[in-house]
Design a protein around this motif. Structure first.
Motif, PDB file in Angstrom:
ATOM      1  N   ALA A  85      57.873  19.953-123.149  1.00 20.43           N
ATOM      2  CA  ALA A  85      59.021  19.382-124.124  1.00 20.43           C
ATOM      3  C   ALA A  85      58.564  18.447-125.282  1.00 20.43           C
ATOM      4  O   ALA A  85      59.118  18.707-126.554  1.00 20.43           O
ATOM      5  CB  ALA A  85      59.774  18.553-123.268  1.00 20.43           C
ATOM      6  N   HIS A  86      57.628  17.805-125.091  1.00 16.70           N
ATOM      7  CA  HIS A  86      57.266  16.929-126.182  1.00 16.70           C
ATOM      8  C   HIS A  86      56.238  17.501-127.117  1.00 16.70           C
ATOM      9  O   HIS A  86      56.250  17.041-128.423  1.00 16.70           O
ATOM     10  CB  HIS A  86      56.489  15.413-125.678  1.00 16.70           C
ATOM     11  N   GLY A  87      55.513  18.345-126.449  1.00 16.20           N
ATOM     12  CA  GLY A  87      54.672  19.294-127.298  1.00 16.20           C
ATOM     13  C   GLY A  87      55.627  20.121-128.538  1.00 16.20           C
ATOM     14  O   GLY A  87      55.317  20.232-129.565  1.00 16.20           O
ATOM     15  N   ALA A  88      56.791  20.703-128.065  1.00 11.31           N
ATOM     16  CA  ALA A  88      57.759  21.223-128.901  1.00 11.31           C
ATOM     17  C   ALA A  88      58.330  20.286-130.274  1.00 11.31           C
ATOM     18  O   ALA A  88      58.223  20.476-131.081  1.00 11.31           O
ATOM     19  CB  ALA A  88      58.775  21.687-128.101  1.00 11.31           C
ATOM     20  N   VAL A  89      58.599  19.036-129.585  1.00 19.30           N
ATOM     21  CA  VAL A  89      58.997  18.031-130.764  1.00 19.30           C
ATOM     22  C   VAL A  89      57.736  17.923-131.902  1.00 19.30           C
ATOM     23  O   VAL A  89      57.805  17.466-132.764  1.00 19.30           O
ATOM     24  CB  VAL A  89      59.357  16.730-130.110  1.00 19.30           C
ATOM     25  N   LEU A  90      56.346  17.638-131.025  1.00 20.72           N
ATOM     26  CA  LEU A  90      55.390  17.282-132.011  1.00 20.72           C
ATOM     27  C   LEU A  90      55.091  18.667-132.862  1.00 20.72           C
ATOM     28  O   LEU A  90      54.777  18.198-134.064  1.00 20.72           O
ATOM     29  CB  LEU A  90      54.072  17.195-131.279  1.00 20.72           C
ATOM     30  N   ARG A  91      55.141  19.838-132.494  1.00 24.34           N
ATOM     31  CA  ARG A  91      54.979  20.802-133.280  1.00 24.34           C
ATOM     32  C   ARG A  91      56.211  20.746-134.537  1.00 24.34           C
ATOM     33  O   ARG A  91      55.661  21.215-135.551  1.00 24.34           O
ATOM     34  CB  ARG A  91      55.157  22.210-132.720  1.00 24.34           C
ATOM     35  N   ILE A  92      57.383  20.285-134.461  1.00 24.98           N
ATOM     36  CA  ILE A  92      58.252  20.368-135.254  1.00 24.98           C
ATOM     37  C   ILE A  92      58.045  19.157-136.376  1.00 24.98           C
ATOM     38  O   ILE A  92      58.161  19.404-137.531  1.00 24.98           O
ATOM     39  CB  ILE A  92      59.880  20.007-134.585  1.00 24.98           C
ATOM     40  N   PHE A  93      57.582  17.964-135.767  1.00 22.99           N
ATOM     41  CA  PHE A  93      57.253  16.835-136.730  1.00 22.99           C
ATOM     42  C   PHE A  93      56.103  17.038-137.429  1.00 22.99           C
ATOM     43  O   PHE A  93      56.081  16.464-138.738  1.00 22.99           O
ATOM     44  CB  PHE A  93      57.169  15.473-135.820  1.00 22.99           C
ATOM     45  N   GLU A  94      55.063  17.712-136.963  1.00 21.24           N
ATOM     46  CA  GLU A  94      53.856  17.863-137.665  1.00 21.24           C
ATOM     47  C   GLU A  94      53.903  19.330-138.415  1.00 21.24           C
ATOM     48  O   GLU A  94      53.127  19.550-139.309  1.00 21.24           O
ATOM     49  CB  GLU A  94      52.600  17.979-136.538  1.00 21.24           C
ATOM     50  N   LYS A  95      54.906  20.046-138.366  1.00 16.76           N
ATOM     51  CA  LYS A  95      55.282  21.287-139.009  1.00 16.76           C
ATOM     52  C   LYS A  95      53.922  22.302-138.677  1.00 16.76           C
ATOM     53  O   LYS A  95      53.437  22.862-139.859  1.00 16.76           O
ATOM     54  CB  LYS A  95      55.350  21.001-140.351  1.00 16.76           C
TER      55      LYS A  95
END
Length: 190
Positions: A85-95
């Motif tokens: 879940a938080h890896g998904a959000v990390l991918r989005i924030f870091e693009k």
């Protein structure tokens, strides 16, 4: 899942509104919300502290930094739900579609900045052996522009994810399938 998810139609109005707001933004209801909603007071406390830590606009930690701490420490705690879940959000924030996998497997070899590596070194020490944290650890952070309040934030996020990871484990929470593709493929527009 060991504990049944709450029925969204039967939770308190404020909790339902919070869940629906997340669903509107993400396109689905993350399982953690329904898992914790079965205990309303704990739901409110958990998400109030989560928001205080992860949505904070002050300090030297970006939202991506905060998600990176959650992903890396959740990996050490073997928490599938939080890594996904938080890896998904990390991918989005870091693009960056690769960053979460790298951070979860071995942040020391991940394509991150030296500053982020120092941040995660501190987080890992707090996660794995907090009794050994001392002045040299704070000095190492300071070399990368982090002050004592940033160190507090790193430690608080690490501690919070320790709680979250343990509750996900005992609850046998599984990540929603939607998390796996977030930040890897373009989001479909409705």
């Amino acid at each position: 899942m060991r504990y049944p998810y709450a029925d969204i139609d039967e939770v308190d109005d404020d909790i339902r509104e919070q869940i629906l707001a997340v669903s509107e933004k993400s396109g689905f209801v993350p399982n953690v919300f329904l898992s914790l909603a079965r205990r309303p007071a704990e739901f409110r406390a958990f998400f109030a502290y989560y928001d205080a830590l992860m949505e904070k606009e002050t300090g030297n930690l970006s939202k991506a930094d905060r998600e990176m701490i959650g992903t890396a420490t959740s990996a050490v705690n073997n928490c599938l739900y939080c890594v996904v879940a938080h890896g998904a959000v990390l991918r989005i924030f870091e693009k960056n579609p690769h960053i979460a996998d790298q951070v979860a497997i071995d942040y020391r070899k991940a394509d991150i900045t030296v500053r982020q590596r120092a941040m995660l070194d501190f987080a890992m020490k707090v996660c794995q052996e907090p009794w050994t944290v001392g002045d040299p650890d704070f000095a190492a952070l300071a070399e990368h522009g982090f002050d004592d309040e940033d160190a507090w934030d790193i430690a608080a996020i690490t501690g919070f994810f320790g709680l979250s990871n343990r509750m996900a484990h005992i609850g046998a929470m599984m990540p929603n399938p939607e998390f796996y593709l977030m930040g890897r493929v373009p989001r479909e527009r409705k």
